[in-house]
Design a protein around this motif. Sequence first.
Motif, PDB file in Angstrom:
ATOM      1  N   THR A 289       0.425  -1.021   0.098  1.00 50.74           N
ATOM      2  CA  THR A 289       0.104   0.108   0.166  1.00 50.74           C
ATOM      3  C   THR A 289       0.943   1.049  -0.281  1.00 50.74           C
ATOM      4  N   ALA A 295      -5.660   3.029   1.719  1.00 45.78           N
ATOM      5  CA  ALA A 295      -5.597   2.181   0.689  1.00 45.78           C
ATOM      6  C   ALA A 295      -7.065   1.715   0.382  1.00 45.78           C
ATOM      7  N   ARG A 322      -7.048   6.759  -3.815  1.00 44.10           N
ATOM      8  CA  ARG A 322      -6.535   5.916  -4.165  1.00 44.10           C
ATOM      9  C   ARG A 322      -5.884   6.252  -5.728  1.00 44.10           C
ATOM     10  N   TYR A 401       0.821   6.017  -7.186  1.00 40.76           N
ATOM     11  CA  TYR A 401      -1.060   4.787  -6.935  1.00 40.76           C
ATOM     12  C   TYR A 401      -1.537   5.297  -8.643  1.00 40.76           C
TER      13      TYR A 401
END
Length: 421
Positions: A289, A295, A322, A401
């Motif tokens: 993560t 997350a 995210r 991400y």
Amino acid sequence: MQADGNLVVYSGSSAVWSSSTAPATSSTLTMQDDGNLVLASRGGLPLWSSAGGRAPSNADEIAAGASLAPNMALWSRNGLHRAVMQGDGNFVVYGPAGAQWSTSTGSAGSSLALQSDGNLVVYAGSVATWSSHTAPARGVRLVMQDDGNLVMYSRGGVPVWSSRDGRGGWAEDTLPAETQLTPGQALWSHDGRFTALMQGDGNFVVYGPGGAQWASGTGVSGSIVRMQGDGNLVVYAPGAVAKWSSATQGAGARLVMQDDGNLVIYSGSTALWSSRGQGVSGPGTSSTTGGYPDADAVACQGLYAWCKNGSDYHPVRRLAYRNCTDYVAWKKGLVWGQVASGGSADATRWKAGWQERGREVGSTPRVGAVAWWGATSTNRYGHVAYVLAVNPDGSARIGEYNNGGTGRYSERNTRAQAYLY
């Protein structure tokens, strides 16, 4: 022939050549019958010769592949301690109070070999009568320290054996519980392809043939990484300030740099955490993560939308969960109003927002910088990521991400269009 053990040629008061053998007090220079001029330490170790030049040994240490013949010795630099391969076959460490440690061997004429496989062995002829049991460990060196401890160091600078503690749980690839890596020290995989280095800049980085593979993303000079007794691996800045941790627990935990390039914390045979985030049973989430606290946001309606508490935007950062922008903003402690430009905080607008606020932008990666890409024909939003490490070739190891619209954390080595400092 200087008192410090250096052989120097002077032109007037200027040195024009030296043997580079200091410090090595009480050394001798001998013209041998075979025509070789040899500079030897007080312990009889050849440090330089006209035939071979500078030897890999020093007065206080030998490197892998070297040996001590009968009556040869290593002397500490302060002259208070020596480790001598005695003529009676015993290898003994002496200090001001007498013998401090010995192999308790007794075959006259024995020799000591620091083998290339990392094992320290006393041989009586071809028969091994004592060994340190430290193989495999490449690039080791044996040092007679000023504190009276005779220590074998791996190529990563970790003590794999000592006259005071024996093995002590260390290996070239293993950091045992209640031990630490200081700046410049590293674990090496047995096959020599991967290393986990505690850098002087405060970043703990796994390197492999392709460059940086993983990094803690920390950046306080003088930091250490410690494998705690409770099973938690922690990077501490000076003053015992924790900057990163694996968030793991487990009795007798140890950190291992494996031949497959995975850095793993084990408790017994159970993996608690790994740099690749695979096969992990414990709560160490930083590899899967990036440590990002949101997350756990779940997919909801909309493009690149993941929701928590009925919203796909963080209530303070005002950026979408995210997504690349929210992850980097969390890493940097930023909010929408500190990165937006022209009423938008899409990644493509970050560079302009940075420059509008008088912040530095450049083309060279730095740990902790924002890696930035502008809009393309296939991605009108651009992209941002966080620089975890800088590779020797000038590329960056980034944490990011939503690369490719997955909403997941990933790492890779790459070069950005710009870096926002």
